[in-house]
Design an enzyme around this catalytic site. Structure first.
Site, mmCIF file in Angstrom:
data_model
loop_
_atom_site.group_PDB
_atom_site.id
_atom_site.type_symbol
_atom_site.label_atom_id
_atom_site.label_comp_id
_atom_site.label_asym_id
_atom_site.label_seq_id
_atom_site.Cartn_x
_atom_site.Cartn_y
_atom_site.Cartn_z
ATOM 1 N N ASP A 186 -0.451 0.674 -10.206
ATOM 2 C CA ASP A 186 -1.652 -0.141 -10.418
ATOM 3 C C ASP A 186 -1.242 -1.617 -10.439
ATOM 4 O O ASP A 186 -0.142 -1.954 -10.005
ATOM 5 C CB ASP A 186 -2.400 0.304 -11.694
ATOM 6 C CG ASP A 186 -1.581 0.076 -12.952
ATOM 7 O OD1 ASP A 186 -0.500 -0.548 -12.870
ATOM 8 O OD2 ASP A 186 -2.023 0.517 -14.033
ATOM 9 N N HIS B 175 10.527 5.459 -11.470
ATOM 10 C CA HIS B 175 11.158 4.534 -12.410
ATOM 11 C C HIS B 175 12.219 5.293 -13.218
ATOM 12 O O HIS B 175 11.946 6.387 -13.729
ATOM 13 C CB HIS B 175 10.091 3.956 -13.348
ATOM 14 C CG HIS B 175 10.645 2.929 -14.282
ATOM 15 N ND1 HIS B 175 11.002 1.671 -13.859
ATOM 16 C CD2 HIS B 175 10.957 2.989 -15.602
ATOM 17 C CE1 HIS B 175 11.490 0.990 -14.882
ATOM 18 N NE2 HIS B 175 11.470 1.762 -15.949
ATOM 19 N N GLY C 276 -0.258 -3.550 -12.749
ATOM 20 C CA GLY C 276 0.851 -3.944 -13.628
ATOM 21 C C GLY C 276 2.199 -3.538 -13.051
ATOM 22 O O GLY C 276 2.294 -2.964 -11.967
ATOM 23 N N VAL D 43 6.702 -6.470 -6.119
ATOM 24 C CA VAL D 43 5.418 -6.078 -6.714
ATOM 25 C C VAL D 43 4.335 -6.215 -5.643
ATOM 26 O O VAL D 43 4.325 -7.203 -4.897
ATOM 27 C CB VAL D 43 5.109 -7.012 -7.911
ATOM 28 C CG1 VAL D 43 3.738 -6.726 -8.483
ATOM 29 C CG2 VAL D 43 6.192 -6.884 -8.972
ATOM 30 N N LEU D 44 3.463 -5.227 -5.555
ATOM 31 C CA LEU D 44 2.373 -5.284 -4.563
ATOM 32 C C LEU D 44 1.142 -5.946 -5.181
ATOM 33 O O LEU D 44 0.849 -5.741 -6.350
ATOM 34 C CB LEU D 44 2.026 -3.873 -4.087
ATOM 35 C CG LEU D 44 3.186 -3.094 -3.459
ATOM 36 C CD1 LEU D 44 2.754 -1.665 -3.136
ATOM 37 C CD2 LEU D 44 3.705 -3.786 -2.207
ATOM 38 N N ASN E 271 5.356 5.357 -7.424
ATOM 39 C CA ASN E 271 6.647 4.696 -7.641
ATOM 40 C C ASN E 271 7.505 5.600 -8.524
ATOM 41 O O ASN E 271 6.975 6.413 -9.276
ATOM 42 C CB ASN E 271 6.423 3.351 -8.357
ATOM 43 C CG ASN E 271 7.719 2.611 -8.576
ATOM 44 O OD1 ASN E 271 8.594 2.572 -7.712
ATOM 45 N ND2 ASN E 271 7.870 2.024 -9.763
ATOM 46 N N LYS F 185 19.873 12.137 -10.454
ATOM 47 C CA LYS F 185 19.745 13.545 -10.030
ATOM 48 C C LYS F 185 18.337 14.055 -10.304
ATOM 49 O O LYS F 185 17.758 14.805 -9.510
ATOM 50 C CB LYS F 185 20.740 14.411 -10.793
ATOM 51 C CG LYS F 185 22.085 14.446 -10.146
ATOM 52 C CD LYS F 185 22.906 15.572 -10.748
ATOM 53 C CE LYS F 185 24.335 15.483 -10.239
ATOM 54 N NZ LYS F 185 25.277 16.129 -11.120
ATOM 55 N N GLY G 291 18.600 3.923 -0.739
ATOM 56 C CA GLY G 291 17.704 4.966 -0.251
ATOM 57 C C GLY G 291 18.085 6.396 -0.601
ATOM 58 O O GLY G 291 17.780 7.322 0.152
ATOM 59 N N GLU H 291 15.660 12.120 -10.650
ATOM 60 C CA GLU H 291 14.736 11.390 -9.769
ATOM 61 C C GLU H 291 14.566 12.141 -8.450
ATOM 62 O O GLU H 291 13.456 12.283 -7.935
ATOM 63 C CB GLU H 291 15.281 9.992 -9.469
ATOM 64 C CG GLU H 291 15.284 9.051 -10.651
ATOM 65 C CD GLU H 291 15.754 7.655 -10.254
ATOM 66 O OE1 GLU H 291 15.387 7.171 -9.171
ATOM 67 O OE2 GLU H 291 16.495 7.041 -11.042
#
Ligand code: GRF
Length: 204
Positions: free
Chosen positions: A145, A113, A147, A96-97, A111, A176, A14, A178
């Protein structure tokens, strides 16, 4: 003015959540965190949330490893609705949702990445980039989305890869970045300062 309410889904340590907590406190993000949900009972992210007096929930994810079982997904949605969440931020959430979830929150899930998408999707993106030998990598915040790591890109920032770097050093340098760009993307959303044309998220 009413603040945007965000819900954060996290599976691990987190650190991105912490950066978002800190930046809401500093006033860099005009939003409040309505709740943090984890699929891991012992996620450090939940502890960080509790420490900041943010409702923190572990919700059983079901038996699959890479996605939420449908009945569990419904529990996640119920919890997010209970906390009036308007924007969901995935911060190291390792599942994955599904489309039903995405339909409820279409255009309202982000999200982060740890690579410059569309390169190096999926797990261990920093190591993928390092092993490939690219000279520049970075981080991407994007809408979610159907994918995996494919939705419209909101913010990206690059880091250079030096000759004597190790994968760990690269990971730290990307992290850093992110911590900065996730808050920037959330603030952009909070201010409604963008429009989406096709795949392009255009800042107004
Ligand atoms: C980050 O590198 C993020 O980009 C990826 O998972 C990691 C989560 O780290 N999706 P943390 O839990 O926020 O520290």
């Amino acid at each position: 003015m009413k603040k945007l309410i965000i819900g954060i889904l996290a599976s691990g340590r987190g650190s991105n959540l912490q950066a978002i907590i800190d930046n809401t406190k500093k006033g860099k993000i005009d939003a409040e965190i309505g709740c943090v949900i984890s699929d891991k009972e012992d996620a450090f992210a939940l502890e960080r949330a509790r420490k900041a007096n943010i409702p923190a929930h572990y919700i059983y994810p079901g038996t699959h490893k890479t996605f939420l079982d449908p009945e569990c997904e419904a529990e996640y949605i119920k919890c997010l609705k209970k906390h009036n969440v308007e924007l969901i931020c995935l911060a190291g959430f390792m599942r994955v949702l599904h489309p039903p979830f995405l339909r409820v929150y279409r255009g309202r899930i982000m999200n982060i990445h740890p690579a410059l998408l569309p390169s190096f999707k999926g797990l261990h993106a920093q190591k993928q980039a390092f092993d490939y030998g690219v000279k520049v990598s970075g981080a991407t915040v994007h809408f979610v989305d159907e994918g995996v790591d494919t939705g419209p890109i909101i913010v990206q920032r690059a880091v250079e890869i030096e000759n004597d770097d190790t994968p760990d050093m690269l990971e730290q340098r990307i992290l850093k970045i992110e911590h900065k760009i996730y808050s920037e993307a959330i603030q952009l959303f909070a201010e409604g300062r963008f429009k989406i044309i096709g795949r392009r998220v255009i800042k107004k």
